[in-house]
Design a protein around this motif. Structure first.
Motif, short mmCIF file in Angstrom:
data_model
loop_
_atom_site.label_atom_id
_atom_site.label_comp_id
_atom_site.label_asym_id
_atom_site.label_seq_id
_atom_site.Cartn_x
_atom_site.Cartn_y
_atom_site.Cartn_z
N PHE A 23 0.84 -1.11 0.08
CA PHE A 23 0.12 0.02 -0.03
C PHE A 23 0.70 1.15 -0.02
O PHE A 23 2.06 1.25 0.49
N ALA A 24 0.46 2.39 -0.60
CA ALA A 24 1.20 3.62 -0.56
C ALA A 24 0.56 4.32 0.71
O ALA A 24 -0.74 4.39 1.17
N GLN A 25 1.31 4.83 1.49
CA GLN A 25 1.01 5.66 2.72
C GLN A 25 0.40 6.97 2.27
O GLN A 25 0.79 7.56 1.50
N GLY A 26 -0.90 7.08 3.10
CA GLY A 26 -1.54 8.41 2.93
C GLY A 26 -0.97 9.70 2.60
O GLY A 26 -1.23 10.53 2.11
N CYS A 27 0.16 9.87 3.59
CA CYS A 27 1.03 10.99 3.62
C CYS A 27 2.00 11.11 2.49
O CYS A 27 2.70 12.20 2.33
N PHE A 82 -7.59 1.72 0.85
CA PHE A 82 -8.09 2.21 -0.32
C PHE A 82 -7.03 1.46 -1.44
O PHE A 82 -7.41 1.02 -2.52
N CYS A 83 -5.71 1.14 -0.85
CA CYS A 83 -4.92 0.57 -2.03
C CYS A 83 -5.17 -0.74 -2.19
O CYS A 83 -5.09 -1.29 -3.43
N TRP A 84 -5.67 -1.51 -1.13
CA TRP A 84 -6.00 -3.04 -1.31
C TRP A 84 -7.46 -2.92 -2.26
O TRP A 84 -7.39 -3.98 -3.01
N ARG A 85 -8.47 -2.15 -1.87
CA ARG A 85 -9.51 -2.31 -2.89
C ARG A 85 -9.12 -1.90 -4.27
O ARG A 85 -9.68 -2.59 -5.28
#
Length: 304
Positions: free
Chosen positions: A163-167, A195-198
């Motif tokens: 996943f990409a970190q939200g920051c 969000f990234c997994w979905r």
């Protein structure tokens, strides 16, 4: 003939980027981030959309009169109805004028090449994330309390997908729209992971931009650090529990025993062992375990 790079492209090169910054009482730190955004070497057009998620510190007026408002095409939109970064990001993205979105936080500082690095990977991926570093914005002692996901690729969680970190993330607005945005029910954290997994389960591609470096700011007090890591653990537990039927899982029992053993062995019992560096690191480890276990209990799922 098209070049190898052109054959590898999924999207055209984004000529414009909308930077979305969710805020809640962030007036004390946001100026550092705005100054960093003003130093971008990006050769395209970009705007900065600050999203006020119910602040009481006057940040809307602060943004409206900021000296960089013209340089950054800086504006503030209001998102007070639902607490949490997911709601704030959705409101900011909906208001964005460009087709590619970059998200960062108000208390960090992006590197000068941040937008350029995200742009370089945006032609191949729907979602892109970059690394963090912990030395620039943190006291040297506070910086020893924990690690961050530095160079080497995107982090994973729950023995599942990256996943990409939200920051530190960028994505096409079309991708955000295709999966109905961030899940606003995840108020206590984990929204970036979900969000990234979905997105990946929907067939979208996620990539890594090693040059998109962000200086990450830690919470400077022991109490704030405990609250943050407990929130992180509970957010992760909620997301992993939701996706366990897709393959997300907890770690093995030996991992749990090792974690507990580390907490017990490093516990600062004696007065002379209660230095700030050791205590902060112990709080992060103990708080992380408590967050995972208590968050899992809320989901009726043992997570660690």
């Amino acid at each position: 003939m098209p070049t190898e790079d052109e054959l590898d492209r999924k999207y055209p090169r984004p000529e414009g980027i909308s930077v979305v910054v969710p805020v809640r009482n962030s007036i004390a730190t946001i100026d550092v981030q705005l100054q960093a955004l003003a130093q971008q070497d990006f050769d395209g057009s970009f705007e900065v959309v600050v999203v006020d998620n119910g602040s009481t510190d006057g940040i809307t007026s602060f943004i409206a009169s900021h000296s960089l408002r013209e340089t950054l095409k800086l504006r503030c939109v209001s998102a007070p109805s639902v607490p949490g970064e997911c709601h704030a990001r959705n409101i900011g993205i909906a208001a964005a004028v460009h087709s590619f979105i970059a998200c960062c936080d108000a208390d960090d500082a992006v590197s000068a090449g941040w937008l350029t690095a995200l742009q370089a990977e945006a032609t191949r991926y729907d979602v892109v994330g970059g690394p963090l570093e912990k030395t620039t914005l943190n006291d040297p002692i506070v910086a020893t309390w924990r690690d961050v996901y530095e160079f080497g690729g995107l982090p994973t969680c729950g023995n599942f997908l990256p996943f990409a970190q939200g920051c530190n993330t960028g994505f096409w607005k079309a991708a955000w729209d295709a999966i109905d945005g961030f899940d606003e029910t995840l108020i206590a954290g984990g929204g970036d992971i979900e969000f990234c997994w979905r997105a990946q389960l929907a067939g979208l591609a996620i990539g890594y931009a090693p040059g998109a470096l962000v200086a990450y700011r830690f919470r400077p007090s022991i109490r704030q650090s405990w609250r943050q890591v407990v929130t992180y653990g509970r957010g992760q537990a909620a997301v992993v529990a939701r996706y366990r039927h897709h393959g997300a899982s907890r770690n093995s029992l030996p991992y749990l025993y090792g974690w507990i053993g580390h907490i017990l062995l490093t516990m600062p019992i004696f007065p002379w062992s209660w230095n700030r560096s050791r205590l902060g690191a112990w709080i992060w480890s103990a708080g992380g375990l408590w967050g995972c276990l208590s968050g899992g209990a809320r989901q009726r799922f043992l997570y660690f």
